[in-house]
Design an enzyme around this catalytic site. Structure first.
Site, mmCIF file in Angstrom:
data_model
loop_
_atom_site.group_PDB
_atom_site.id
_atom_site.type_symbol
_atom_site.label_atom_id
_atom_site.label_comp_id
_atom_site.label_asym_id
_atom_site.label_seq_id
_atom_site.Cartn_x
_atom_site.Cartn_y
_atom_site.Cartn_z
ATOM 1 N N HIS A 140 -10.457 2.999 -0.794
ATOM 2 C CA HIS A 140 -10.652 2.554 0.586
ATOM 3 C C HIS A 140 -11.531 1.316 0.552
ATOM 4 O O HIS A 140 -12.599 1.268 1.156
ATOM 5 C CB HIS A 140 -11.254 3.670 1.448
ATOM 6 C CG HIS A 140 -10.493 3.893 2.714
ATOM 7 N ND1 HIS A 140 -11.075 4.204 3.910
ATOM 8 C CD2 HIS A 140 -9.157 3.816 2.978
ATOM 9 C CE1 HIS A 140 -10.143 4.340 4.837
ATOM 10 N NE2 HIS A 140 -8.980 4.096 4.295
ATOM 11 N N HIS B 146 0.825 -1.208 0.000
ATOM 12 C CA HIS B 146 0.000 0.000 0.000
ATOM 13 C C HIS B 146 0.866 1.268 0.000
ATOM 14 O O HIS B 146 0.569 2.228 -0.701
ATOM 15 C CB HIS B 146 -0.907 -0.023 1.229
ATOM 16 C CG HIS B 146 -1.876 1.109 1.300
ATOM 17 N ND1 HIS B 146 -3.019 1.139 0.546
ATOM 18 C CD2 HIS B 146 -1.871 2.252 2.021
ATOM 19 C CE1 HIS B 146 -3.681 2.248 0.814
ATOM 20 N NE2 HIS B 146 -3.011 2.950 1.702
#
Lengths: 237, 786
Positions: free
Chosen positions: B104, B58
């Site tokens: 998200h 990430h």
């Protein structure tokens, strides 16, 4: 002439109200910080929309305790013009400057769309440039706009001609389907008995330029400015 | 700050670093050896944690970086490309547009309301960190099916799955509304699609746009030895620890629901205060550098600022405002508590910074200082809790050229729609298409968002192909559109990605804006699967090729891997958000028909004056099998995505921008899901009771003529008097312009080769289209009451 726009922590339509007054109808306007205790020099005050203090406890419930609200109460008592829009209306109700309360919308969701409202009275400094029965197309954007009050208060509001706007169909009829939040008697805006304090859920500052899809909100600001021009500055210091 | 109590030695943590602990942190033995080499010793537990988040997929983009280098990122208008909190482009009048998209996904599946809310919060901070006030948000959402017949969705999802999908939609929409409405940024557009592949892994991608004076931007760079490092905003708690490394950088399993404590909780009111305070502090000239604490919180903000500035940062954790007692250095460094920022101020002007934040009721505490040694040094209880070269964390994560394997071509590519006999009335099929969630009105969703606050929104959601916000004080406006073609990317990731870019660019051009720059959010499965990595590489190539051809630089974005649940990857879903500039805001177009009697013209960038695709018939049928019509009406998910003709797309875009600027068009709408038929219906739905009456000649079968999704096409309407000028301009830009009908107050009617194929009252069509999503989510009864 100078119009104040109050900034509470969490106000988010403050810039929009200031823009409408200063840039669109070219009237001097300034922000008033929520800790201000003095409204000297202001001829009218706008409590803008937004989420004061996050609206976390209950809409407007914390903002009413801001220092500026004492000053606004004094300003209103001495005849100063006070306009509450959306969250501003909710704060005015919490502060007891207007009767009633705003509850969750009947659909239990936030609703943002253009609605139609009918001018119920032109006998206020905020609607004097409108004609009774005139239909305005103005947006709403709220989750708690469902106006309620007890039967006596409603009777008083009617008797004293304090209901300023009602939700209606495009051609001006009252209809349950045209009431976006379940407000009692389709009430979209009211004023106090003295008519110098008005609260409304729809956002007139969002309907002041053709580019925004409607100019129907202009009549509220024009009425306000014309009323101020007609009468000497409110006896406030 | 005093360092008297500091011991020269790195503290030994209570938890010892063992191979098992290393593995639990998602660090491979090879990566661990690299850490040992960088430090010249064993890391302690805190340091291991810090490496694990910074080197997570990430934060480090370790699997994607090598591929992302192929994207075009340079153009004269680009003021800041990838590598900062957001991309920045010059939009004229001394203004810069700051924008970026981020995902998200996993948090939104675990906890849809807070997951989506904090997704909005995170991307807003990325934008205002750079000194820009957010003026618009768009959301690109993907869920499993929300419609079903007898409980089973058309794609075979079971009733409990469909019910869960609906709850996810509701939660995500409420979460976005909760955050954006309170913060005071209008949510002006985006898109939503429903495909079975997203049932266990919905996508929540949020794009935020902000505006700043172009000579007053802020960057995440520390400088000036001795300058104070100041912590502002919310207090630090134990929430969100390992959000970046465990939630965002690993596949989902049945255990994943237990990760709910890893999801952060958002406070939009606090973020609003943070916005105002940051902008005010920035205006005071006291801020040197600033970065939000997003993924990997205190760790990433400090080491990235140090690394970019070529300096070190020393933090004293005892000074960090804490929500809980007894937090360890590990917990504080890895916390992802929301609504926090780290800034570096000019030494000697701290008091001015503190005054601004105090005014807004926020914590602002000096927690460290800039050093010259390049180290991220973390002090806790008078000891060195961690000491790592900042650059090693931010820039020296391993880069992987992961293996790629082209999967065997799916037999679905050969799927065909069996076409209706000539002369069939297609009205019923058309109704089905209008009610398909991909096509039906999204009003139920966007009315829950404040899409007008800040009074810049001049084109509301659903009114045009792109959202438009004006730039007050100028004559310009900005247009934004997001697009993603997951179903097509599953069939051909390269073509699907190109189509996404082409459609987003076309959408922006349809309101009269020149495509100016793009951001992306690349949602894929587990990159350790060679087939997924192949999809990723292909999609990047497709996106790069399309952006190059259309001269659209990519200024940043986000990669979201590990979108797998129970071992199954999502359809590869690269989302692109294209920003366009409208020079004369007054010339903005929408899709709504405006005047009865206006001519309706089909524009085709390919330049041949036919309303239907000219490609070989067999190829047309393969392409038709991937259309929304094929899926909704024939139940086929297959075929191949329509081939992209980038030269044709560019011609159409140039022509639309020129036509809009001339002011001769009344409306414009690109042709995408559902083909010409749906595009014409939508122009009517957006209008005040008008409809299309169109008739043209087609060599292709009727269903292809009406519903094929061939690109580089748009329908426009204009006065009959302006037709001649339109034809002149069309010739100038080498596009075809075919008059196919006129705007009417009567029936919606489509005729091919002299025979009427669809005919209906506009009001009945509108009813089918407008209520479908609300009915699916709330049930028919509830939606009537709402």
């Amino acid at each position: 002439m100078k119009i104040g726009v109050v900034v509470f922590p969490g106000s988010n339509c403050d810039h929009d109200a200031l823009h409408a007054v200063s840039e669109v109808i070219h009237t001097p306007a300034e922000f008033i910080w929520h800790q201000s205790q003095d409204l000297a020099g202001f001829d009218a005050v706008i409590l803008p929309g937004g989420f004061s203090y996050g609206d976390y406890l209950r809409t407007g419930a914390i903002a009413r305790f801001s220092p500026v609200m004492n000053a606004i109460a004094r300003f209103a008592r001495s005849g100063g013009l006070v306009l509450g829009i959306c969250n501003g209306f909710q704060i005015l109700c919490e502060a007891g400057l207007l009767p009633g309360a705003l509850m969750r919308n009947k659909g239990l969701r936030f609703v943002c769309r253009h609605v139609h409202i009918r001018v119920e009275t032109a006998a206020t400094p905020f609607t004097s440039a409108a004609r009774p029965g005139q239909v305005l197309r103005i947006p709403i954007a709220h989750a708690e706009g469902n106006y309620v009050c007890d039967a006596t208060t409603l009777a008083d509001l009617k008797h004293n001609n304090q209901i300023v706007f009602r939700y209606c169909t495009p051609d001006g009829r009252l209809d349950t389907a045209a009431n976006p939040n379940g407000s009692l008697d389709a009430i979209a805006g009211i004023c106090n008995r003295e008519r110098n304090v008005m609260g409304m859920m729809p956002h007139p500052e969002r309907a002041v330029e053709a580019a925004l899809g409607s100019t129907d909100g202009l009549v509220v600001f024009r009425s306000l400015v014309q009323s101020l021009a007609r009468q000497p500055a409110a006896a406030v210091s | 700050m005093s360092h008297a109590a500091r011991t020269p030695k790195i503290v030994e943590t209570a938890i010892k670093v063992t191979p098992e602990i290393v593995a639990e942190h998602g660090i491979t033995p090879k990566e661990y050896a690299r850490i040992q080499k960088i430090l010249g010793r064993e890391p302690n537990f805190t340091e291991l944690g810090i490496f694990s988040v910074m080197w997570s997929e990430h934060c480090s983009y370790k699997s994607s970086r090598i591929h992302l280098q192929r994207l075009p990122t340079h153009a004269p208008q680009v003021l800041q490309g990838p590598g900062e909190n957001a991309g920045v482009v010059d939009v004229g009048d001394g203004l810069a547009a700051v924008f970026k998209m981020e995902s998200h996904n996993h948090p939104s599946y675990v906890e849809p309301f807070q997951g989506a809310a904090t997704g909005v919060g995170g991307i807003l901070r990325d934008v205002f960190t750079m000194g820009a006030r957010p003026i618009a948000v768009l959301d690109s959402l993907r869920f499993g099916s929300i419609t079903s017949a007898k409980g089973i969705s058309a794609n075979g999802e079971r009733p409990e799955v469909v019910a869960r999908n609906r709850r996810l939609v509701d939660g995500v929409v409420r979460g976005i509304a909760f955050y954006g409405n309170c913060f005071g940024v209008p949510t002006v557009g985006g898109e939503v699609e429903f495909e079975p592949g997203y049932a266990g892994n919905p996508l929540v991608n949020v794009l935020a746009l902000g505006i700043a004076p172009k000579n007053h931007l802020f960057f995440a760079r520390a400088r000036g030895e001795g300058n104070p490092v100041i912590y502002v905003g919310a207090k630090t708690g134990r929430d969100g620890i390992h959000g970046a490394s465990l939630l965002a950088s690993a596949e989902f399993t049945e255990e994943s629901q237990k990760k709910r404590p890893n999801v952060q909780v958002g406070d939009p009111f606090l973020e609003k205060l943070l916005l105002e305070a940051c902008l005010e502090a920035m205006a005071s000239g006291t801020i040197v550098g600033i970065q939000d604490m997003g993924a990997a919180g205190l760790t990433s903000s400090s080491c990235e600022m140090a690394s970019r500035g070529g300096v070190g940062i020393e933090l004293e954790l005892d000074r960090v405002p804490q929500r809980e007692s007894g937090m360890t250095a590990y917990e504080m460094m890895l916390s992802e508590s929301q609504e926090r920022m780290l800034l570096v101020a000019e030494r000697g002007r701290e008091a001015e910074v503190f005054r601004v934040f105090r005014k807004w009721g926020l914590d602002a505490i000096e927690i460290g200082r800039v050093t010259s040694d390049g180290m991220l040094r973390v002090l806790h209880h008078g000891q060195i809790a961690a000491e790592i070269p900042a650059d090693a964390l931010a820039e020296q994560a391993p880069l992987y050229q992961r293996p790629l394997t082209r999967p065997k071509p799916s037999p679905a590519r050969e799927a065909r729609v069996s076409l209706a006999p000539v002369g069939t009335d297609l009205s019923a099929n058309f109704h089905g298409l209008l009610a398909a969630p991909a096509i039906a009105s999204k009003r139920w969703i966007f009315e829950q968002y404040d899409h007008m606050v800040r009074t810049n929104t001049t084109v509301f959601p659903g009114a045009a192909d792109a959202a438009v916000v004006r730039l007050k004080g100028t004559s310009r406006a900005l247009a934004l559109a997001t697009d993603g073609k997951g179903r097509w990317c599953a069939l051909d990731p390269r073509v699907g990605a190109m189509q996404a870019v082409a459609e987003a660019a076309r959408n922006v051009a349809a309101v009269g804006a020149r495509p100016w720059a793009a951001t992306n959010c690349l949602n894929f499965g587990n990159p350790e699967k060679p087939e997924v990595m192949w999809q990723f590489s292909e999609a990047v190539d497709g996106m790069a090729e399309a952006c190059r051809a259309l001269s659209i630089p990519i200024t940043g974005g986000n990669v979201s891997f590990y979108n797998d649940t129970l071992g199954k990857s999502i359809d590869p879903t690269p989302i692109v958000g294209v920003l366009g500039v409208i020079e004369n805001a007054a010339a903005t177009l929408t899709m709504a028909f405006r005047n009865e009697g206006d001519a309706i013209v089909l524009l085709d960038g390919r330049g041949n004056a036919s309303a239907t695709p000219k490609s070989h018939e067999r190829e047309s049928l393969r392409e038709f099998a991937s259309s929304e019509y094929a899926r909704t009406v024939a139940g086929i998910v297959g075929g191949v995505p329509p081939a992209v003709d980038l030269a044709a797309e560019l011609r159409l875009i140039e022509a639309l921008v020129a036509l809009a600027a001339e002011g001769i068009l009344a409306s414009a709408h690109d042709i995408s899901d559902g083909g010409i038929a749906v595009a014409l219906a939508e122009c009517g739905f957006a209008s005040n009771g008008l409809a299309a009456e169109a008739a043209w000649h087609s060599d292709a079968p009727a269903e292809l003529a009406l519903f094929a999704e061939t690109g580089a096409r748009a329908v426009v309407s204009l006065s009959q008097a302006s037709l001649a000028r339109l034809l002149t301009l069309a010739a100038k830009y080498s596009i075809a312009a075919l008059v196919i009908g006129r705007v009417t107050r009567g029936q919606f009617q489509l005729s091919l080769n002299g025979a009427t194929v669809v005919r209906d009252r506009p009001a009945s069509l509108r009813k089918i289209w407008s209520g479908a999503i609300e009915h699916a989510i709330l049930g028919e009864q509830a939606s009537k009451q709402a």
